[in-house]
Design a protein around this motif. Sequence first.
Motif, PDB file in Angstrom:
ATOM      1  N   GLY A 141       0.780  -1.227   0.000  1.00 57.89           N
ATOM      2  CA  GLY A 141       0.000   0.000   0.000  1.00 57.89           C
ATOM      3  C   GLY A 141       0.811   1.277   0.000  1.00 57.89           C
ATOM      4  N   ARG A 142       2.128   1.188  -0.099  1.00 55.37           N
ATOM      5  CA  ARG A 142       2.950   2.396  -0.082  1.00 55.37           C
ATOM      6  C   ARG A 142       2.965   3.102  -1.428  1.00 55.37           C
ATOM      7  N   ALA A 143       2.788   2.345  -2.500  1.00 55.25           N
ATOM      8  CA  ALA A 143       2.780   2.952  -3.832  1.00 55.25           C
ATOM      9  C   ALA A 143       1.625   2.371  -4.627  1.00 55.25           C
ATOM     10  N   PHE A 144       1.056   3.206  -5.448  1.00 52.11           N
ATOM     11  CA  PHE A 144      -0.061   2.783  -6.279  1.00 52.11           C
ATOM     12  C   PHE A 144       0.130   3.408  -7.648  1.00 52.11           C
ATOM     13  N   ALA A 145       0.158   2.598  -8.667  1.00 50.00           N
ATOM     14  CA  ALA A 145       0.335   3.104 -10.028  1.00 50.00           C
ATOM     15  C   ALA A 145      -0.856   2.694 -10.872  1.00 50.00           C
ATOM     16  N   PHE A 146      -1.197   3.526 -11.816  1.00 48.78           N
ATOM     17  CA  PHE A 146      -2.257   3.177 -12.749  1.00 48.78           C
ATOM     18  C   PHE A 146      -1.981   3.860 -14.084  1.00 48.78           C
ATOM     19  N   VAL A 147      -2.558   3.308 -15.110  1.00 48.71           N
ATOM     20  CA  VAL A 147      -2.433   3.850 -16.453  1.00 48.71           C
ATOM     21  C   VAL A 147      -3.813   4.314 -16.876  1.00 48.71           C
ATOM     22  N   ALA A 148      -3.882   5.504 -17.458  1.00 53.54           N
ATOM     23  CA  ALA A 148      -5.173   6.028 -17.893  1.00 53.54           C
ATOM     24  C   ALA A 148      -4.978   6.936 -19.094  1.00 53.54           C
ATOM     25  N   ASN A 149      -6.014   7.063 -19.875  1.00 55.45           N
ATOM     26  CA  ASN A 149      -6.028   8.069 -20.925  1.00 55.45           C
ATOM     27  C   ASN A 149      -6.461   9.358 -20.230  1.00 55.45           C
ATOM     28  N   LEU A 150      -5.523  10.266 -20.047  1.00 55.61           N
ATOM     29  CA  LEU A 150      -5.780  11.458 -19.244  1.00 55.61           C
ATOM     30  C   LEU A 150      -6.845  12.371 -19.822  1.00 55.61           C
ATOM     31  N   PRO A 193      -3.191  20.078 -28.075  1.00 60.66           N
ATOM     32  CA  PRO A 193      -3.243  21.262 -27.207  1.00 60.66           C
ATOM     33  C   PRO A 193      -4.648  21.626 -26.728  1.00 60.66           C
ATOM     34  N   GLU A 194      -5.659  21.342 -27.523  1.00 56.94           N
ATOM     35  CA  GLU A 194      -7.036  21.664 -27.126  1.00 56.94           C
ATOM     36  C   GLU A 194      -7.532  20.771 -25.994  1.00 56.94           C
ATOM     37  N   GLN A 195      -6.850  19.650 -25.740  1.00 59.34           N
ATOM     38  CA  GLN A 195      -7.261  18.713 -24.695  1.00 59.34           C
ATOM     39  C   GLN A 195      -6.303  18.695 -23.503  1.00 59.34           C
ATOM     40  N   GLN A 196      -5.241  19.468 -23.566  1.00 61.03           N
ATOM     41  CA  GLN A 196      -4.243  19.448 -22.501  1.00 61.03           C
ATOM     42  C   GLN A 196      -4.795  19.938 -21.164  1.00 61.03           C
ATOM     43  N   ALA A 197      -5.614  20.971 -21.162  1.00 67.58           N
ATOM     44  CA  ALA A 197      -6.174  21.487 -19.907  1.00 67.58           C
ATOM     45  C   ALA A 197      -7.038  20.418 -19.227  1.00 67.58           C
ATOM     46  N   THR A 198      -7.809  19.691 -19.996  1.00 62.33           N
ATOM     47  CA  THR A 198      -8.629  18.604 -19.449  1.00 62.33           C
ATOM     48  C   THR A 198      -7.741  17.533 -18.834  1.00 62.33           C
ATOM     49  N   ALA A 199      -6.686  17.162 -19.526  1.00 64.49           N
ATOM     50  CA  ALA A 199      -5.763  16.146 -19.025  1.00 64.49           C
ATOM     51  C   ALA A 199      -5.110  16.596 -17.718  1.00 64.49           C
ATOM     52  N   VAL A 200      -4.678  17.844 -17.658  1.00 63.36           N
ATOM     53  CA  VAL A 200      -4.028  18.357 -16.445  1.00 63.36           C
ATOM     54  C   VAL A 200      -5.019  18.396 -15.290  1.00 63.36           C
TER      55      VAL A 200
END
Length: 148
Positions: free
Chosen positions: A4-13, A39-46
């Motif tokens: 439980g010290r680290a948790f990783a996941f992969v997602a389409n941001l 660039p038009e989707q970067q704000a959503t990803a962040v």
Amino acid sequence: SKEGRAFAFVANLVHGIPPECHGVADIASLLFCLSAIDPEQQATAVRHVASALRPRGMLVFRDYGRMDESQVKLGSQRSKLLKDNFYVKHDATKCYFFTTQDLKQLFEEDAGLQVVELYYINRIYKNRSTDTTRRRVWVHGRFQKPIS
């Protein structure tokens, strides 16, 4: 090692992160991946990445900076330009080249994170065997989620 010290996941941001990942991370990283997003989707990803952070959580960022040698080379080929500072590379991957102002807008104004540090990294690499030089520009940043 403790479980439980680290948790990783992969997602389409661009599409979001799993619900169990909201507000759980002390540290998140975006290392040379945001530049591949339109660039038009970067704000959503962040915003999606920022939503994974706990209050006071830190987001570490590094990606391509404006006027990196690869941008200069891509810019000399008109067919490679998709949008301002957004190119398609020879391997069909896409790449955006950031300024610190772009990132201040994305992380601070769009995602509500506080800028801890934000600067350019300039490196010159010399290959002695081929006598070539590469000039690289990256942007490095650390951004923190506020308490409230």
